[in-house]
Design an enzyme around this catalytic site. Structure first.
Site, mmCIF file in Angstrom:
data_model
loop_
_atom_site.group_PDB
_atom_site.id
_atom_site.type_symbol
_atom_site.label_atom_id
_atom_site.label_comp_id
_atom_site.label_asym_id
_atom_site.label_seq_id
_atom_site.Cartn_x
_atom_site.Cartn_y
_atom_site.Cartn_z
ATOM 1 N N ARG A 57 -9.660 1.052 9.069
ATOM 2 C CA ARG A 57 -9.176 -0.302 9.328
ATOM 3 C C ARG A 57 -10.224 -1.160 10.033
ATOM 4 N NH1 ARG A 57 -3.303 0.379 8.924
ATOM 5 N NH2 ARG A 57 -2.170 -1.349 9.828
ATOM 6 N N ARG A 89 11.242 -2.048 10.852
ATOM 7 C CA ARG A 89 10.153 -1.670 11.755
ATOM 8 C C ARG A 89 9.991 -2.704 12.857
ATOM 9 N NH1 ARG A 89 4.926 -0.003 8.375
ATOM 10 N NH2 ARG A 89 4.011 -1.096 10.160
ATOM 11 N N ARG A 149 11.499 -6.338 4.974
ATOM 12 C CA ARG A 149 11.268 -4.935 4.639
ATOM 13 C C ARG A 149 12.173 -4.021 5.478
ATOM 14 N NH1 ARG A 149 5.267 -2.422 4.744
ATOM 15 N NH2 ARG A 149 5.334 -2.747 6.999
ATOM 16 N N LYS A 160 0.838 -1.216 0.000
ATOM 17 C CA LYS A 160 0.000 0.000 0.000
ATOM 18 C C LYS A 160 0.867 1.259 0.000
ATOM 19 C CE LYS A 160 -2.334 -1.057 3.794
ATOM 20 N NZ LYS A 160 -1.703 -2.346 4.138
ATOM 21 N N ARG A 185 -0.656 -9.365 12.901
ATOM 22 C CA ARG A 185 -1.200 -8.292 12.054
ATOM 23 C C ARG A 185 -2.052 -8.863 10.920
ATOM 24 N NH1 ARG A 185 4.043 -5.388 10.511
ATOM 25 N NH2 ARG A 185 2.733 -3.965 9.299
HETATM 26 P P1 AMP Z 1 0.760 0.364 9.161
HETATM 27 O O1 AMP Z 1 1.978 1.193 8.976
HETATM 28 O O2 AMP Z 1 -0.426 0.866 8.375
HETATM 29 O O3 AMP Z 1 1.029 -1.105 8.927
HETATM 30 O O4 AMP Z 1 0.324 0.506 10.711
HETATM 31 C C1 AMP Z 1 1.197 0.111 11.742
HETATM 32 C C2 AMP Z 1 0.429 -0.039 13.038
HETATM 33 O O5 AMP Z 1 -0.182 1.215 13.392
HETATM 34 C C3 AMP Z 1 -0.748 -1.018 12.976
HETATM 35 O O6 AMP Z 1 -0.333 -2.360 13.206
HETATM 36 C C4 AMP Z 1 -1.634 -0.480 14.092
HETATM 37 O O7 AMP Z 1 -1.125 -0.836 15.369
HETATM 38 C C5 AMP Z 1 -1.472 1.018 13.950
HETATM 39 N N1 AMP Z 1 -2.473 1.593 13.005
HETATM 40 C C6 AMP Z 1 -2.235 2.194 11.810
HETATM 41 N N2 AMP Z 1 -3.366 2.605 11.242
HETATM 42 C C7 AMP Z 1 -4.370 2.263 12.095
HETATM 43 C C8 AMP Z 1 -5.784 2.407 12.062
HETATM 44 N N3 AMP Z 1 -6.423 2.987 11.020
HETATM 45 N N4 AMP Z 1 -6.499 1.924 13.119
HETATM 46 C C9 AMP Z 1 -5.887 1.342 14.176
HETATM 47 N N5 AMP Z 1 -4.561 1.153 14.265
HETATM 48 C C10 AMP Z 1 -3.801 1.620 13.231
#
Ligand code: AMP
Length: 213
Positions: free
Chosen positions: A88, A160, A127, A13, A171
């Site tokens: 989400r 990360r 990654r 994404k 996840r």
């Molecule tokens: P991402 O970089 O989008 O993979 O997000 C990393 C982490 O941030 C996720 O595993 C969640 O813990 C938190 N996170 C990001 N976006 C959201 C969202 N829209 N709702 C809840 N938690 C989020």
């Protein structure tokens, strides 16, 4: 143009959002990036989000919706945006529907990137990202020219903390249980475009361009 990018963690994404931003002159809004920035700056929100993020769980909806609402009031987003990692959950999607309605705005596309689980795990554990410019590398199929260093700004790349195998498994489970149902939510609005997210980055991007025509 207002776009949502849906798909499991590791589906690409962030990478595809950056390509869309360049071509369509819209902004990328990544709730993951916003939360990581809050953590770096040790804000109250960053502190609250930390344990959820480290475990690969979702940050509570109310915190995310408050954070996003502030962003949507910024005039820079008037020209359009691509949402990466938001909404989400169903309550987030309902909250966002309400927000759009209040602002008298509509979504153009919900792009769903599809990638098999085995490939996602392979991608995520390999990654690496640049903490400065956000460029995303993969040690297997898209490594930087010098090991561990960003090609663009020479900054040391980071792995990360939630890209380890155990957290990645959680996840993916969270995606299946809480985020995948959103595909139905947006199917009902006639907005969903399914994209094969496997193969070369540019080939995937071409598929996206084709469905956005
Ligand atoms: P991402 O970089 O989008 O993979 O997000 C990393 C982490 O941030 C996720 O595993 C969640 O813990 C938190 N996170 C990001 N976006 C959201 C969202 N829209 N709702 C809840 N938690 C989020």
């Amino acid at each position: 143009m207002r776009i949502i990018l849906l798909g499991p963690p590791g589906a690409g994404k962030g990478t595809q959002a950056k390509l869309i931003v360049k071509d369509y002159h819209i902004l990328q809004l990544s709730t993951g990036d916003l939360l990581r920035e809050n953590r770096r700056q040790a804000t109250a929100l960053g502190d609250k989000a930390q344990t959820y993020m480290d475990a690969g769980d979702l940050v509570p909806d109310s915190l995310v919706l408050d954070m996003v609402e502030v962003e949507f009031n910024k005039p820079e987003l008037d020209a359009g945006y691509i949402l990466d990692g938001f909404p989400r959950t169903c309550p987030q999607a309902d909250g966002f529907d309400g927000l759009l309605k209040n602002m008298n705005l509509q979504l153009d596309h919900v792009l769903v990137l599809e990638v098999p689980d085995a490939e996602l795990i392979r991608r995520l554990t390999a990654r690496r990202t640049c903490p400065e410019c956000g460029h995303i590398y993969n040690l297997i199929f898209n490594p930087p020219q010098s090991e561990g260093i960003c090609d663009h700004d020479g900054v040391t790349l980071v792995h990360r903390s939630d890209d380890t195998e155990v957290t990645v498994q959680n996840r993916l489970k969270v995606y299946q249980e809480q985020t995948k149902p959103l595909i139905d939510h947006y199917e009902q609005q006639g907005l969903v475009r399914h994209i094969d997210g496997t193969g070369d980055v540019q080939a995937i991007y071409q598929r996206i361009r084709n469905v956005m025509k």
